[in-house]
Motif scaffolding. Structure first.
Motif, PDB file in Angstrom:
ATOM      1  N   GLU A   1       0.805  -1.322  -0.183  1.00 13.93           N
ATOM      2  CA  GLU A   1      -0.089  -0.009  -0.015  1.00 13.93           C
ATOM      3  C   GLU A   1       0.919   1.185   0.020  1.00 13.93           C
ATOM      4  N   TYR A   2       2.038   1.346   0.685  1.00 13.28           N
ATOM      5  CA  TYR A   2       2.832   2.487   0.780  1.00 13.28           C
ATOM      6  C   TYR A   2       3.376   2.857  -0.564  1.00 13.28           C
ATOM      7  N   TYR A   3       3.674   1.734  -1.440  1.00  9.68           N
ATOM      8  CA  TYR A   3       4.627   1.983  -2.577  1.00  9.68           C
ATOM      9  C   TYR A   3       3.515   2.284  -3.616  1.00  9.68           C
ATOM     10  N   ALA A   4       2.101   1.773  -3.524  1.00  9.81           N
ATOM     11  CA  ALA A   4       1.184   2.111  -4.275  1.00  9.81           C
ATOM     12  C   ALA A   4       1.192   3.697  -4.400  1.00  9.81           C
ATOM     13  N   SER A   5       1.171   4.259  -3.188  1.00  9.56           N
ATOM     14  CA  SER A   5       1.134   5.672  -2.889  1.00  9.56           C
ATOM     15  C   SER A   5       2.250   6.264  -3.541  1.00  9.56           C
TER      16      SER A   5
ATOM     17  N   GLY B   1       7.280  -4.100  -4.117  1.00  9.50           N
ATOM     18  CA  GLY B   1       6.516  -3.181  -3.981  1.00  9.50           C
ATOM     19  C   GLY B   1       7.235  -1.752  -4.570  1.00  9.50           C
ATOM     20  N   PRO B   2       8.852  -1.494  -4.451  1.00 10.68           N
ATOM     21  CA  PRO B   2       9.340  -0.402  -4.978  1.00 10.68           C
ATOM     22  C   PRO B   2       9.783  -0.615  -6.360  1.00 10.68           C
ATOM     23  N   ALA B   3      10.001  -2.052  -6.996  1.00  8.72           N
ATOM     24  CA  ALA B   3      10.286  -2.649  -8.049  1.00  8.72           C
ATOM     25  C   ALA B   3       9.049  -2.172  -9.160  1.00  8.72           C
ATOM     26  N   LEU B   4       8.037  -2.528  -8.703  1.00  9.16           N
ATOM     27  CA  LEU B   4       6.649  -2.375  -9.560  1.00  9.16           C
ATOM     28  C   LEU B   4       6.135  -0.883  -9.410  1.00  9.16           C
ATOM     29  N   ALA B   5       6.299  -0.007  -8.319  1.00  7.44           N
ATOM     30  CA  ALA B   5       6.126   1.224  -8.362  1.00  7.44           C
ATOM     31  C   ALA B   5       7.175   1.959  -9.226  1.00  7.44           C
ATOM     32  N   ALA B   6       8.200   1.653  -9.376  1.00  6.64           N
ATOM     33  CA  ALA B   6       9.162   2.428 -10.353  1.00  6.64           C
ATOM     34  C   ALA B   6       9.005   2.049 -11.688  1.00  6.64           C
ATOM     35  N   GLY B   7       8.044   1.250 -11.817  1.00 11.56           N
ATOM     36  CA  GLY B   7       7.914   0.585 -13.500  1.00 11.56           C
ATOM     37  C   GLY B   7       8.514  -0.624 -13.873  1.00 11.56           C
ATOM     38  N   ASN B   8       9.209  -1.212 -13.079  1.00 11.67           N
ATOM     39  CA  ASN B   8       9.865  -2.616 -13.452  1.00 11.67           C
ATOM     40  C   ASN B   8       8.894  -3.641 -13.773  1.00 11.67           C
TER      41      ASN B   8
ATOM     42  N   GLY C   1      12.209  -2.270  16.949  1.00 12.97           N
ATOM     43  CA  GLY C   1      10.983  -1.999  16.036  1.00 12.97           C
ATOM     44  C   GLY C   1      10.353  -0.873  16.320  1.00 12.97           C
ATOM     45  N   PRO C   2       9.010  -0.797  15.628  1.00 16.67           N
ATOM     46  CA  PRO C   2       8.765  -1.592  14.505  1.00 16.67           C
ATOM     47  C   PRO C   2       9.437  -1.024  13.342  1.00 16.67           C
ATOM     48  N   ILE C   3       9.394  -2.213  12.409  1.00 19.33           N
ATOM     49  CA  ILE C   3       9.979  -1.731  11.088  1.00 19.33           C
ATOM     50  C   ILE C   3       8.938  -1.305  10.168  1.00 19.33           C
ATOM     51  N   LEU C   4       8.962  -0.157   9.793  1.00 22.58           N
ATOM     52  CA  LEU C   4       7.764   0.409   8.896  1.00 22.58           C
ATOM     53  C   LEU C   4       8.154   0.801   7.708  1.00 22.58           C
ATOM     54  N   PRO C   5       7.353   0.561   6.485  1.00 15.94           N
ATOM     55  CA  PRO C   5       7.966   0.939   4.872  1.00 15.94           C
ATOM     56  C   PRO C   5       8.302   2.122   4.733  1.00 15.94           C
ATOM     57  N   ASP C   6       7.954   3.185   5.594  1.00 21.41           N
ATOM     58  CA  ASP C   6       8.254   4.656   5.416  1.00 21.41           C
ATOM     59  C   ASP C   6       9.668   4.882   5.509  1.00 21.41           C
TER      60      ASP C   6
ATOM     61  N   LEU D   1      13.050  -0.558   1.555  1.00 18.88           N
ATOM     62  CA  LEU D   1      12.034   0.239   2.061  1.00 18.88           C
ATOM     63  C   LEU D   1      12.324   1.688   2.108  1.00 18.88           C
ATOM     64  N   GLY D   2      11.255   2.585   2.216  1.00 22.02           N
ATOM     65  CA  GLY D   2      11.167   3.925   2.258  1.00 22.02           C
ATOM     66  C   GLY D   2      11.370   4.391   0.809  1.00 22.02           C
ATOM     67  N   GLU D   3      11.079   5.810   0.562  1.00 24.71           N
ATOM     68  CA  GLU D   3      11.353   6.306  -0.359  1.00 24.71           C
ATOM     69  C   GLU D   3      12.816   6.185  -1.168  1.00 24.71           C
TER      70      GLU D   3
END
Length: 504
Positions: A132-136, A182-189, A461-466, A481-483
């Motif tokens: 959900e984070y990487y969708a955003s 998550g990040p791979a798909l969000a970036a277009g790969n 923790g917690p380990i957050l995707p942000d 993770l993260g931006e």
């Protein structure tokens, strides 16, 4: 069989759960939007009963070629032209479908890894939150205008690599799959993912649940051995980026093989993470943080707090609290909601942890608690190790220097701030570190002085995707993770456009 040769209630429960979790499903490769059977099969084993769970197709390097071809076709034909809004919508829809299958995925994760059912559920939820984070983030990516002279329009644009490869560890199969995808798909790969041979089930299932959401070939999963499939991903000339989570030894091999094609890598590797307990610490909080950081997931966590470095003034008091927590853990069937400590995931890891416990005693450390198997005949077929605590540990001991990857805590002491920092940093690793203190200045100074990619203060923790996650030294390169993780899945292109004087 149990000790008396009679089927135990736990075995019956697990065999029924195997059937329930895998009914009407085929666990095989997932290539080009379809189930893809390999030439052979293997069966991951339930770490509680040592029974096979289900047959899984064994893929090979040839199947990796097929997956890479499918991923390039999907990238070239559809995914490379999908806009950020389209990518975001697809990832978000997929996360929603996975949420609808939460209990199914939780059961698979628990059976495959031996995690207590509540912990497995939390990690599947973490997987969903990561997607959900990487969708955003998919819709927030920007290039930049670079101010220069009036005769040049200069700007940058971010572009995907194309096909990327991911290699997922056996200790967090569902969650880390989302760290890669998550990040791979969000970036277009598009992606080719290898799950760990010991724990492939959730990774295969989440790919199946992407059917009709993404174009065929965007997500591909190729189960198999590390040598056959993992090696083929690492040095494949059609894979433009590789992300690996696992041991430092295997990470070095991935880096070497990727170097043959000059493929960039992200590596999240091992650790020997310290937690420093300063004399002003809230000892209840500190003891709970250290316990969470070594007993969660039976200590099979990359950033485990396996070294408690405690100030001499509070050493005995901290140890009393920590031992009380160790004794309180409920060792049992992971499918029982009351269980807080399950088995190790594999027989080989059980042997490794047992050898380190023997080593610690030979080195002269005091076994203050645990060190054996639980005294329960219903658990005798599982890979169980009690919470284990060593005191009288010195920094040169192997148990204080080498990654054990089990519920084994070493407790050391210090007297001065510089001594604590030197002891904490005296390791080849640098993934995580922890600090127990009530002083803000002490927390921030120690966080700056510790050689680690992640620092926790008064908690584990917690380990957050942000936020970015990764280590320094031999704990790896790059970040999940993260931006920031998006930067590992895209390339920057600089565009110079010369502009003439306007004329009519």
């Amino acid at each position: 069989m149990g000790a008396n040769g009679i089927e135990s209630d736990i075995r019956d429960r697990h065999l029924n759960a195997h059937e329930r979790a895998t009914a009407n499903l085929e666990f095989a490769g997932w290539i080009d939007g379809e189930t893809y059977a390999g030439t052979d099969q293997f069966a991951p084993r339930d770490p509680v009963t040592d029974d096979p769970i289900v047959d899984v197709a064994m893929c090979t390097s040839t199947d990796v070629d097929t997956a890479v071809d499918a991923a390039w076709d999907a990238f070239d034909d559809e995914w490379s032209t999908a806009g950020p809004a389209d990518r975001a919508a697809a990832i978000r829809e997929w996360a929603g479908v996975l949420a609808d299958h939460l209990e199914e995925l939780t059961l698979l994760e628990s059976l495959d890894t031996g995690k207590p059912i509540g912990d497995a559920r939390g990690e599947v939820e973490g997987m969903i939150r990561t997607l959900e984070y990487y969708a955003s983030l998919a819709r927030t990516q920007r290039g930049a205008h670079v101010p220069t002279g009036e005769d040049v329009h200069l700007y940058t644009r971010h572009e995907p690599f194309g096909v990327v490869g991911g290699i997922v560890p056996w200790n967090f199969p569902a969650w880390v799959a989302a760290w890669k995808l998550g990040p791979a798909l969000a970036a277009g790969n598009t992606a080719v993912l290898k799950p760990a041979k010991a724990t492939p089930l959730t990774t295969i299932r989440i790919a199946q649940l992407s059917k009709a959401i993404f174009p065929d070939g965007v997500i591909n999963v190729v189960p198999g051995s590390g040598a056959g499939v993992g090696g083929a991903i690492a040095d494949h000339d059609g894979i433009r980026k590789v992300s690996f989570t696992g041991s430092s030894a295997v990470g070095r091999q991935v880096m070497e093989r990727a170097a043959e094609t000059v493929t960039p890598v992200t590596l999240e590797l091992g650790s020997k993470s310290p937690f420093i307990v300063f004399p002003d610490a809230d000892l209840d909080r500190a003891a709970n943080a250290v316990a969470d950081g070594i007993f969660y997931s039976t200590g099979e966590i990359c950033d485990a707090f396996s070294r408690a470095i405690v100030h001499e003034d509070v050493y005995d008091e901290f140890l009393d609290r920590f031992l009380e927590i160790a004794r309180s853990h409920v060792i049992g069937d992971p499918l029982d909601p009351e269980t807080t400590l399950g088995p190790l995931t594999t027989a080989s890891q059980y042997e490794t942890v047992s050898e380190y416990i023997d080593t610690g005693q030979r080195e002269g450390a005091t076994l203050a608690f645990g060190g054996g198997r639980p005294d329960d005949p219903d658990l005798e077929d599982g890979w169980y190790v009690e919470p284990t605590v060593f005191t009288d540990v010195t920094p040169e001991m192997r148990i204080a220097r080498e990654e054990i990857f089990g519920p084994v805590q070493t407790v050391l002491s210090f007297s001065e701030y510089d001594e604590a920092i030197e002891m904490a940093n005296d390791t080849e690793y640098g993934l995580a570190a922890g600090i127990g203190t009530e002083r803000t200045s002490l927390a921030h100074n120690a966080a700056a002085d510790l050689e680690a990619g992640v620092v926790y203060v008064n908690e584990y923790g917690p380990i957050l995707p942000d936020a970015p996650y990764g280590g320094v030294k031999q704990s790896g390169v790059g970040r999940d993770l993260g931006e920031e993780a998006l930067d590992h899945y895209r390339q920057t292109k600089t565009v110079y456009t010369n502009i003439d004087e306007p004329s009519l």
